[in-house]
Design a protein around this motif. Structure first.
Motif, PDB file in Angstrom:
ATOM      1  N   LYS A   1      -1.620  11.562  12.972  1.00  0.00           N
ATOM      2  CA  LYS A   1      -1.659  10.114  12.790  1.00  0.00           C
ATOM      3  C   LYS A   1      -2.702   9.824  11.717  1.00  0.00           C
ATOM      4  O   LYS A   1      -3.841  10.294  11.808  1.00  0.00           O
ATOM      5  CB  LYS A   1      -2.014   9.400  14.087  1.00  0.00           C
ATOM      6  N   VAL A   2      -2.294   9.054  10.702  1.00  0.00           N
ATOM      7  CA  VAL A   2      -3.180   8.727   9.586  1.00  0.00           C
ATOM      8  C   VAL A   2      -3.387   7.219   9.542  1.00  0.00           C
ATOM      9  O   VAL A   2      -2.418   6.453   9.554  1.00  0.00           O
ATOM     10  CB  VAL A   2      -2.594   9.214   8.240  1.00  0.00           C
ATOM     11  N   HIS A   3      -4.636   6.801   9.518  1.00  0.00           N
ATOM     12  CA  HIS A   3      -4.989   5.390   9.378  1.00  0.00           C
ATOM     13  C   HIS A   3      -5.142   5.097   7.886  1.00  0.00           C
ATOM     14  O   HIS A   3      -5.809   5.853   7.171  1.00  0.00           O
ATOM     15  CB  HIS A   3      -6.301   5.084  10.119  1.00  0.00           C
ATOM     16  N   VAL A   4      -4.524   4.015   7.435  1.00  0.00           N
ATOM     17  CA  VAL A   4      -4.592   3.639   6.016  1.00  0.00           C
ATOM     18  C   VAL A   4      -5.077   2.198   5.894  1.00  0.00           C
ATOM     19  O   VAL A   4      -4.565   1.300   6.568  1.00  0.00           O
ATOM     20  CB  VAL A   4      -3.216   3.785   5.321  1.00  0.00           C
ATOM     21  N   ASP A   5      -6.081   2.002   5.051  1.00  0.00           N
ATOM     22  CA  ASP A   5      -6.582   0.667   4.717  1.00  0.00           C
ATOM     23  C   ASP A   5      -6.344   0.408   3.243  1.00  0.00           C
ATOM     24  O   ASP A   5      -6.423   1.335   2.422  1.00  0.00           O
ATOM     25  CB  ASP A   5      -8.092   0.555   4.964  1.00  0.00           C
ATOM     26  N   ILE A   6      -6.071  -0.851   2.905  1.00  0.00           N
ATOM     27  CA  ILE A   6      -6.032  -1.272   1.504  1.00  0.00           C
ATOM     28  C   ILE A   6      -7.139  -2.301   1.303  1.00  0.00           C
ATOM     29  O   ILE A   6      -7.219  -3.290   2.035  1.00  0.00           O
ATOM     30  CB  ILE A   6      -4.685  -1.896   1.098  1.00  0.00           C
ATOM     31  N   PHE A   7      -7.989  -2.036   0.319  1.00  0.00           N
ATOM     32  CA  PHE A   7      -9.075  -2.942  -0.041  1.00  0.00           C
ATOM     33  C   PHE A   7      -8.763  -3.584  -1.384  1.00  0.00           C
ATOM     34  O   PHE A   7      -8.222  -2.939  -2.277  1.00  0.00           O
ATOM     35  CB  PHE A   7     -10.404  -2.178  -0.158  1.00  0.00           C
ATOM     36  N   ILE A   8      -9.122  -4.863  -1.515  1.00  0.00           N
ATOM     37  CA  ILE A   8      -8.968  -5.597  -2.777  1.00  0.00           C
ATOM     38  C   ILE A   8     -10.314  -5.599  -3.485  1.00  0.00           C
ATOM     39  O   ILE A   8     -11.334  -5.896  -2.871  1.00  0.00           O
ATOM     40  CB  ILE A   8      -8.584  -7.074  -2.550  1.00  0.00           C
ATOM     41  N   GLU A   9     -10.283  -5.322  -4.779  1.00  0.00           N
ATOM     42  CA  GLU A   9     -11.474  -5.464  -5.617  1.00  0.00           C
ATOM     43  C   GLU A   9     -11.119  -6.382  -6.770  1.00  0.00           C
ATOM     44  O   GLU A   9     -10.089  -6.203  -7.415  1.00  0.00           O
ATOM     45  CB  GLU A   9     -11.920  -4.109  -6.186  1.00  0.00           C
TER      46      GLU A   9
ATOM     47  N   ARG B   1     -15.289  -7.283  -2.815  1.00  0.00           N
ATOM     48  CA  ARG B   1     -14.367  -6.316  -2.216  1.00  0.00           C
ATOM     49  C   ARG B   1     -14.100  -6.745  -0.779  1.00  0.00           C
ATOM     50  O   ARG B   1     -15.018  -7.127  -0.059  1.00  0.00           O
ATOM     51  CB  ARG B   1     -15.018  -4.933  -2.250  1.00  0.00           C
ATOM     52  N   GLU B   2     -12.826  -6.667  -0.346  1.00  0.00           N
ATOM     53  CA  GLU B   2     -12.494  -7.015   1.030  1.00  0.00           C
ATOM     54  C   GLU B   2     -11.264  -6.243   1.486  1.00  0.00           C
ATOM     55  O   GLU B   2     -10.409  -5.891   0.679  1.00  0.00           O
ATOM     56  CB  GLU B   2     -12.283  -8.519   1.193  1.00  0.00           C
ATOM     57  N   LYS B   3     -11.201  -5.999   2.803  1.00  0.00           N
ATOM     58  CA  LYS B   3     -10.033  -5.312   3.360  1.00  0.00           C
ATOM     59  C   LYS B   3      -8.887  -6.304   3.469  1.00  0.00           C
ATOM     60  O   LYS B   3      -9.061  -7.420   3.936  1.00  0.00           O
ATOM     61  CB  LYS B   3     -10.346  -4.721   4.729  1.00  0.00           C
ATOM     62  N   ALA B   4      -7.691  -5.854   3.039  1.00  0.00           N
ATOM     63  CA  ALA B   4      -6.531  -6.742   3.057  1.00  0.00           C
ATOM     64  C   ALA B   4      -5.464  -6.292   4.041  1.00  0.00           C
ATOM     65  O   ALA B   4      -4.832  -7.122   4.688  1.00  0.00           O
ATOM     66  CB  ALA B   4      -5.929  -6.840   1.658  1.00  0.00           C
TER      67      ALA B   4
END
Length: 128
Positions: free
Chosen positions: A89-97, A104-107
């Motif tokens: 199981k892989v956790h994936v986050d996308i951050f905006i810069e 920078r913030e998590k989207a």
């Protein structure tokens, strides 16, 4: 190498610029494109962990908490969250810069489950 060391070494980071050809009619990143990129990062992280053939078998809850506007940079971060017998199981986050500031913030965040397979497409152990 321990499981923890393999998890650390398999973390995957990819940066992309959000161009107009990847946006919807609201001028934000199309959700399907975001999911495709997340699945790719999950695949790379799982493959780096196991060094075996991996296939995606499910995507769990994906939370779209912020729209991602055109003209920004995104960072996708994939981290192995759980190791099973044949699955990862892989956790994936996308951050905006923002391109021209330090903001920078998590989207978006979600989890993907991938399974190791052999040449006959049968599940095999992810840890050799």
């Amino acid at each position: 190498m321990t499981i923890e060391e393999r998890i650390q070494r398999s973390e995957t980071r990819i940066f992309k610029a959000v161009f107009p050809n990847t946006t919807n009619h609201y001028d934000t990143l199309f959700g399907g494109t975001a999911m495709q990129l997340m699945d790719e990062v999950a695949f790379i992280a799982a493959t780096r962990f196991s060094r075996q053939r991996m296939v995606t078998v499910s995507s769990d809850k994906i939370d779209f908490t912020r729209p991602i506007p055109a003209g920004t940079i995104i960072e996708l971060v994939g981290t192995v969250a759980k190791v099973g017998n044949s699955s990862i199981k892989v956790h994936v986050d996308i951050f905006i810069e923002q391109m021209y500031s330090e903001q920078r913030e998590k989207a978006i965040s979600g989890e993907f489950t991938l399974v190791a397979i052999d040449e006959n497409k049968q599940p095999v152990s992810v840890v050799k």
